[in-house]
Design an enzyme around this catalytic site. Structure first.
Site, short mmCIF file in Angstrom:
data_model
loop_
_atom_site.label_atom_id
_atom_site.label_comp_id
_atom_site.label_asym_id
_atom_site.label_seq_id
_atom_site.Cartn_x
_atom_site.Cartn_y
_atom_site.Cartn_z
N ASP A 135 4.53 3.58 2.09
CA ASP A 135 5.56 3.72 1.06
C ASP A 135 6.76 4.50 1.58
OD1 ASP A 135 3.77 2.44 -0.66
OD2 ASP A 135 2.86 4.34 -1.24
N ASP A 156 3.15 4.90 8.19
CA ASP A 156 2.98 5.15 6.76
C ASP A 156 3.46 3.88 6.04
OD1 ASP A 156 2.65 6.55 4.29
OD2 ASP A 156 4.79 7.03 4.30
N ASP A 163 8.03 8.78 6.41
CA ASP A 163 9.14 9.38 5.66
C ASP A 163 8.74 10.67 4.98
OD1 ASP A 163 8.79 8.95 2.34
OD2 ASP A 163 7.44 7.86 3.65
#
Length: 224
Positions: free
Chosen positions: A12, A10, A185
């Site tokens: 961000d 991922d 996250d």
């Protein structure tokens, strides 16, 4: 024959601290770009929904893309380069960059999948020298942005759909047989994490931490 290992990051709050789509709008505001302030206010008001896994991505992208209406990719290219070097580069997690280099050096098919717009994801991946990336695509009409985002959005289950499309394009037939490691996250990425042999959770919120703990997923605490 050695099976191709695919590693997914991922973007961000996994490779970097912060949300690149929001940071871009802030950057546009600093450049006094028309419509950027309104877009930032509207999009910022929706970010709690994103972190809860309940974002209306269609509405978010309507707001986000409005300042770019009528602009061309060539017009934005110099600004994107400045954005990455001035805003994004200082935000990379040092542990994330180290892990990324390990996977690249091992020869893994390394892919960044993000729910941020593809124009940002590609600019950041070009800086990182990562060949493969997926983000939300913006429609171009006669070489200019129309203000519309294209389905499927790379958010939640949409990331799995976009990943399967990428596997097909790479002539890798079954994602579940090749997807070795996923770093994320986000609570939105649970469907993607569940597909991988080695789910890696980065700086999770309490809800994702509970899921990771229950499933025995590896948890990382990364920082700049």
């Amino acid at each position: 024959m050695r099976m191709t290992k695919v590693t997914v990051f991922d973007l961000d709050d996994t490779l970097l601290e912060g949300d690149s789509a929001q940071l871009w709008l802030e950057f546009l505001c600093e450049q006094n770009w028309p419509g950027a302030q309104t877009a930032l206010l509207n999009c910022s008001a929706m970010m709690d929904d994103y972190y809860r896994g309940a974002l209306d991505m269609q509405l978010y992208m309507q707001h986000w893309a409005r300042p770019l209406l009528g602009a061309s990719p060539c017009q934005l290219a110099p600004m994107l380069a400045r954005f990455v070097s001035e805003v994004i580069e200082p935000r990379f997690f040092k542990q994330a960059l180290a892990r990324l280099q390990v996977h690249l050096q091992q020869g893994d098919h390394t892919l960044v999948i993000s729910a941020s717009p593809a124009i940002l994801v590609k600019a950041i991946c070009d800086y990182l020298q990562v060949e493969h990336c997926i983000g939300i695509e913006l429609e171009l009409l006669e070489g200019r942005f129309s203000g519309k985002a294209l389905l499927p959005y790379s958010l939640g289950e949409g990331k799995v759909i976009r990943l399967r499309q990428w596997f097909k394009a790479q002539q890798l037939e079954a994602a579940s047989q090749h997807l070795h490691t996923v770093y994320s996250d986000s609570i939105n990425d649970v469907p993607l994490l569940q597909l991988s042999c080695q789910p890696q959770v980065v700086n999770p919120n309490p809800v994702l931490l509970d899921i990771a703990s229950a499933k025995g997923w590896t948890v990382h605490r990364w920082q700049r």
